[in-house]
Motif scaffolding. Structure first.
Motif, PDB file in Angstrom:
ATOM      1  N   GLU A 299     -14.601  29.185  54.880  1.00  0.00           N
ATOM      2  CA  GLU A 299     -15.865  28.879  54.192  1.00  0.00           C
ATOM      3  C   GLU A 299     -16.158  27.386  54.087  1.00  0.00           C
ATOM      4  O   GLU A 299     -17.287  26.962  54.392  1.00  0.00           O
ATOM      5  CB  GLU A 299     -15.875  29.515  52.801  1.00  0.00           C
ATOM      6  CG  GLU A 299     -17.152  29.203  52.035  1.00  0.00           C
ATOM      7  CD  GLU A 299     -17.250  29.944  50.719  1.00  0.00           C
ATOM      8  OE1 GLU A 299     -18.234  29.718  49.984  1.00  0.00           O
ATOM      9  OE2 GLU A 299     -16.353  30.761  50.424  1.00  0.00           O
ATOM     10  N   PRO A 300     -15.229  26.534  53.676  1.00  0.00           N
ATOM     11  CA  PRO A 300     -15.580  25.110  53.576  1.00  0.00           C
ATOM     12  C   PRO A 300     -16.072  24.525  54.893  1.00  0.00           C
ATOM     13  O   PRO A 300     -17.016  23.720  54.904  1.00  0.00           O
ATOM     14  CB  PRO A 300     -14.263  24.460  53.121  1.00  0.00           C
ATOM     15  CG  PRO A 300     -13.511  25.556  52.447  1.00  0.00           C
ATOM     16  CD  PRO A 300     -13.853  26.793  53.212  1.00  0.00           C
ATOM     17  N   HIS A 301     -15.459  24.942  55.993  1.00  0.00           N
ATOM     18  CA  HIS A 301     -15.888  24.435  57.299  1.00  0.00           C
ATOM     19  C   HIS A 301     -17.302  24.911  57.634  1.00  0.00           C
ATOM     20  O   HIS A 301     -18.166  24.117  58.033  1.00  0.00           O
ATOM     21  CB  HIS A 301     -14.912  24.903  58.381  1.00  0.00           C
ATOM     22  CG  HIS A 301     -15.334  24.557  59.772  1.00  0.00           C
ATOM     23  ND1 HIS A 301     -15.117  23.311  60.335  1.00  0.00           N
ATOM     24  CD2 HIS A 301     -15.986  25.283  60.719  1.00  0.00           C
ATOM     25  CE1 HIS A 301     -15.606  23.289  61.557  1.00  0.00           C
ATOM     26  NE2 HIS A 301     -16.134  24.480  61.822  1.00  0.00           N
ATOM     27  N   LEU A 302     -17.561  26.211  57.454  1.00  0.00           N
ATOM     28  CA  LEU A 302     -18.851  26.778  57.841  1.00  0.00           C
ATOM     29  C   LEU A 302     -19.980  26.295  56.935  1.00  0.00           C
ATOM     30  O   LEU A 302     -21.051  25.900  57.411  1.00  0.00           O
ATOM     31  CB  LEU A 302     -18.785  28.305  57.828  1.00  0.00           C
ATOM     32  CG  LEU A 302     -17.820  28.945  58.827  1.00  0.00           C
ATOM     33  CD1 LEU A 302     -17.889  30.459  58.732  1.00  0.00           C
ATOM     34  CD2 LEU A 302     -18.129  28.495  60.248  1.00  0.00           C
ATOM     35  N   GLY A 304     -19.938  23.657  55.012  1.00  0.00           N
ATOM     36  CA  GLY A 304     -20.090  22.211  55.155  1.00  0.00           C
ATOM     37  C   GLY A 304     -20.938  21.862  56.362  1.00  0.00           C
ATOM     38  O   GLY A 304     -21.785  20.955  56.305  1.00  0.00           O
ATOM     39  N   ARG A 305     -20.726  22.560  57.459  1.00  0.00           N
ATOM     40  CA  ARG A 305     -21.552  22.371  58.656  1.00  0.00           C
ATOM     41  C   ARG A 305     -23.013  22.659  58.344  1.00  0.00           C
ATOM     42  O   ARG A 305     -23.909  21.877  58.688  1.00  0.00           O
ATOM     43  CB  ARG A 305     -21.049  23.300  59.754  1.00  0.00           C
ATOM     44  CG  ARG A 305     -21.967  23.507  60.950  1.00  0.00           C
ATOM     45  CD  ARG A 305     -21.323  24.529  61.882  1.00  0.00           C
ATOM     46  NE  ARG A 305     -22.183  24.891  62.993  1.00  0.00           N
ATOM     47  CZ  ARG A 305     -23.017  25.941  62.997  1.00  0.00           C
ATOM     48  NH1 ARG A 305     -23.115  26.696  61.902  1.00  0.00           N
ATOM     49  NH2 ARG A 305     -23.742  26.222  64.054  1.00  0.00           N
ATOM     50  N   ALA A 306     -23.260  23.785  57.673  1.00  0.00           N
ATOM     51  CA  ALA A 306     -24.633  24.176  57.346  1.00  0.00           C
ATOM     52  C   ALA A 306     -25.285  23.173  56.402  1.00  0.00           C
ATOM     53  O   ALA A 306     -26.465  22.824  56.560  1.00  0.00           O
ATOM     54  CB  ALA A 306     -24.642  25.577  56.726  1.00  0.00           C
ATOM     55  N   ARG A 307     -24.522  22.692  55.426  1.00  0.00           N
ATOM     56  CA  ARG A 307     -25.087  21.756  54.455  1.00  0.00           C
ATOM     57  C   ARG A 307     -25.421  20.421  55.121  1.00  0.00           C
ATOM     58  O   ARG A 307     -26.406  19.774  54.767  1.00  0.00           O
ATOM     59  CB  ARG A 307     -24.113  21.561  53.297  1.00  0.00           C
ATOM     60  CG  ARG A 307     -23.923  22.825  52.454  1.00  0.00           C
ATOM     61  CD  ARG A 307     -22.964  22.586  51.294  1.00  0.00           C
ATOM     62  NE  ARG A 307     -23.530  21.609  50.380  1.00  0.00           N
ATOM     63  CZ  ARG A 307     -24.446  21.882  49.469  1.00  0.00           C
ATOM     64  NH1 ARG A 307     -24.909  23.123  49.346  1.00  0.00           N
ATOM     65  NH2 ARG A 307     -24.906  20.950  48.679  1.00  0.00           N
ATOM     66  N   GLY A 308     -24.608  20.006  56.085  1.00  0.00           N
ATOM     67  CA  GLY A 308     -24.907  18.771  56.795  1.00  0.00           C
ATOM     68  C   GLY A 308     -26.225  18.848  57.542  1.00  0.00           C
ATOM     69  O   GLY A 308     -27.044  17.915  57.503  1.00  0.00           O
ATOM     70  N   ILE A 309     -26.466  19.975  58.216  1.00  0.00           N
ATOM     71  CA  ILE A 309     -27.743  20.177  58.920  1.00  0.00           C
ATOM     72  C   ILE A 309     -28.891  20.185  57.923  1.00  0.00           C
ATOM     73  O   ILE A 309     -29.936  19.549  58.136  1.00  0.00           O
ATOM     74  CB  ILE A 309     -27.706  21.488  59.724  1.00  0.00           C
ATOM     75  CG1 ILE A 309     -26.658  21.409  60.835  1.00  0.00           C
ATOM     76  CG2 ILE A 309     -29.083  21.813  60.313  1.00  0.00           C
ATOM     77  CD1 ILE A 309     -26.379  22.737  61.517  1.00  0.00           C
ATOM     78  N   GLY A 310     -28.719  20.898  56.816  1.00  0.00           N
ATOM     79  CA  GLY A 310     -29.771  20.974  55.812  1.00  0.00           C
ATOM     80  C   GLY A 310     -30.102  19.631  55.208  1.00  0.00           C
ATOM     81  O   GLY A 310     -31.281  19.304  55.003  1.00  0.00           O
ATOM     82  N   HIS A 311     -29.084  18.822  54.908  1.00  0.00           N
ATOM     83  CA  HIS A 311     -29.324  17.482  54.344  1.00  0.00           C
ATOM     84  C   HIS A 311     -30.130  16.615  55.308  1.00  0.00           C
ATOM     85  O   HIS A 311     -31.083  15.931  54.905  1.00  0.00           O
ATOM     86  CB  HIS A 311     -27.997  16.804  54.024  1.00  0.00           C
ATOM     87  CG  HIS A 311     -27.463  17.121  52.671  1.00  0.00           C
ATOM     88  ND1 HIS A 311     -28.131  16.808  51.506  1.00  0.00           N
ATOM     89  CD2 HIS A 311     -26.302  17.729  52.293  1.00  0.00           C
ATOM     90  CE1 HIS A 311     -27.408  17.195  50.461  1.00  0.00           C
ATOM     91  NE2 HIS A 311     -26.303  17.764  50.917  1.00  0.00           N
ATOM     92  N   ARG A 312     -29.769  16.638  56.588  1.00  0.00           N
ATOM     93  CA  ARG A 312     -30.486  15.805  57.566  1.00  0.00           C
ATOM     94  C   ARG A 312     -31.949  16.216  57.662  1.00  0.00           C
ATOM     95  O   ARG A 312     -32.855  15.363  57.674  1.00  0.00           O
ATOM     96  CB  ARG A 312     -29.799  15.904  58.934  1.00  0.00           C
ATOM     97  CG  ARG A 312     -28.463  15.194  58.991  1.00  0.00           C
ATOM     98  CD  ARG A 312     -27.966  15.052  60.420  1.00  0.00           C
ATOM     99  NE  ARG A 312     -27.656  16.339  61.037  1.00  0.00           N
ATOM    100  CZ  ARG A 312     -26.484  16.957  60.923  1.00  0.00           C
ATOM    101  NH1 ARG A 312     -25.506  16.423  60.187  1.00  0.00           N
ATOM    102  NH2 ARG A 312     -26.266  18.100  61.533  1.00  0.00           N
ATOM    103  N   ASN A 313     -32.188  17.511  57.726  1.00  0.00           N
ATOM    104  CA  ASN A 313     -33.575  17.974  57.841  1.00  0.00           C
ATOM    105  C   ASN A 313     -34.357  17.760  56.553  1.00  0.00           C
ATOM    106  O   ASN A 313     -35.570  17.510  56.587  1.00  0.00           O
ATOM    107  CB  ASN A 313     -33.600  19.448  58.245  1.00  0.00           C
ATOM    108  CG  ASN A 313     -33.197  19.654  59.688  1.00  0.00           C
ATOM    109  OD1 ASN A 313     -33.477  18.813  60.542  1.00  0.00           O
ATOM    110  ND2 ASN A 313     -32.544  20.765  59.980  1.00  0.00           N
TER     111      ASN A 313
END
Length: 408
Positions: A299-302, A304-313
């Motif tokens: 979960e932290p990996h998945l 975290g990946r999703a949150r990084g994309i969301g923050h950028r957008n």
């Protein structure tokens, strides 16, 4: 449908057999229908809109990428998996992994389902009957509201759009009847992104406890909440009659697995939900259970990946909307999966969304798609998806559209 004479502002009653009216979706450019308005809109426009800003899930993961995250036990299960019928409740080891996400729950307190919406449907079917009444906090995913209104009478309590989408507990209390059985809600909320603060949630639980109500919360956007450190606990952890619904489709980026669950301290309720489930999927696909176990352990990996994309957008969208203060209210997105700004253009949000899809192939969702038969929902909002890698390019096309619009 007229407001009841004795209803509090923002409450609208629905008889047991009523569904959204035949004009729901008329302003969306789709044929008048009693069907699921969001699905009908996507069917109408997806063919010509190739740049998606409509998704509410995170960037999907490939099967190969997910299997790379598997540990030795999951790899063994994957190699030895048979394709027979699985346990209707979900594999015991998967239920135990889900239960560990909550406080004091065990595997027997979890029912695995084919997506979170099946969990919602089965739980509501287990708790509601024709003589009951339910309170639904709106806006909410339309199929969830339809399940309630087909089972029993219901009242809707609308979030305050002019107060940052807050929930008014006095308004909710006014909707409770002697035969009210449960409150259904979706926090973090779609399409608004609103989240409950701890004081409001505690007050809601006190209200439900005084009246002996079940509190069912669709929590599928917990993993994409903008500030996870301030997120309130799941309702199942705070209230003996709280039922938390969640799944892997949104923050995990795994909608293709079709894995959701209901977490509840009352196993009798889960037994009745299982009976309802036997009329639907019966059981989950065995390979999906194995892959769900991989995802939950990673979960932290998945997320975290999703949150990084969301923050950028989110940053890209904020910069874009700030250029057009006459068109969009300053509305800081509260969830990394999507934003829901107010559109102030003369043509209205629905017409703007249609024009954007037809002229530039960018699909956004007008808030009229969250039409409710139970209470009025603002129609001047646009839900913009932020969870996909392609959302960045789509925001660039939206920027070009707004620039051309300004020059007309």
């Amino acid at each position: 449908m007229a407001l009841e004479d004795d209803a509090a502002p923002g409450l609208r009653a629905a008889p047991r057999t009523e569904e959204p009216g035949p004009d729901a979706g008329r302003d969306c450019g789709i044929a008048p229908s009693r069907a699921f308005a969001l699905a009908a809109y996507l069917d109408r426009w997806s063919g010509c809109a190739h740049h998606a800003l409509a998704a509410s899930d995170s960037e999907p993961l490939t099967l190969t990428a997910l299997l790379r995250l598997a540990g030795p036990e999951e790899r063994r299960r994957w190699r030895e998996a048979d394709l027979g019928y699985a346990d209707p409740r979900g594999a015991s080891w998967l239920r135990a992994t889900v239960a560990a996400r909550y406080h004091r729950l065990e595997a027997g307190d979890v029912l695995i389902s084919a997506g979170a919406q099946e969990a919602v449907t089965c739980v509501l079917s287990a708790l509601l009957g024709p003589a009951d009444h339910a309170v639904v906090v709106v806006p909410i995913y339309q199929p969830s509201e339809l399940v309630v209104t087909r089972l029993c009478a219901a009242d809707g309590v609308a979030l305050h759009s002019d107060r940052n989408w807050t929930l008014d507990l006095d308004r909710l209390a006014a909707a409770i009847r002697p035969n009210t059985r449960l409150v259904l809600m979706n926090f973090p909320n779609s399409p608004t992104g609103a989240a409950l603060d701890r004081a409001t949630l505690d007050g809601l639980i006190d209200l439900c406890r005084r009246h002996g109500l079940w509190l069912v919360n669709d929590e599928v956007y917990r993993q994409t909440d903008r500030d996870p450190e301030r997120a309130v606990p799941p309702v199942v952890d705070l209230y003996e009659r709280g039922i938390s619904i969640d799944g892997l489709s949104k923050g995990f980026g795994l909608p293709g697995l079709r894995v959701g669950w209901a977490a509840c301290r009352d196993r009798g309720v889960l037994d009745r939900a299982l009976t309802a489930k036997s009329l639907l999927s019966s059981c989950l696909a065995g390979p999906s259970e194995i892959l769900a176990q991989v995802a939950l352990r990673a979960e932290p990996h998945l997320t975290g990946r999703a949150r990084g994309i969301g923050h950028r957008n989110q940053h890209r969208l904020r910069a874009l909307l700030d250029r057009y203060p006459d068109l969009f209210d300053p509305d800081e997105p509260a969830n990394l999966a999507f934003a829901c700004p107010r559109f102030r253009g003369r043509e209205g949000a629905t017409a703007f969304a249609r024009t954007l899809a037809s002229e530039d192939g960018v699909l956004v969702l007008p808030s009229v798609l969250w039409h409710s038969a139970l209470a009025s929902i603002p129609t001047d909002r646009l839900r913009l998806g932020l969870g996909r890698v392609g959302s960045g390019a789509a925001l660039g096309i939206l920027a070009d559209h707004l620039l051309r619009r300004a020059g007309r």
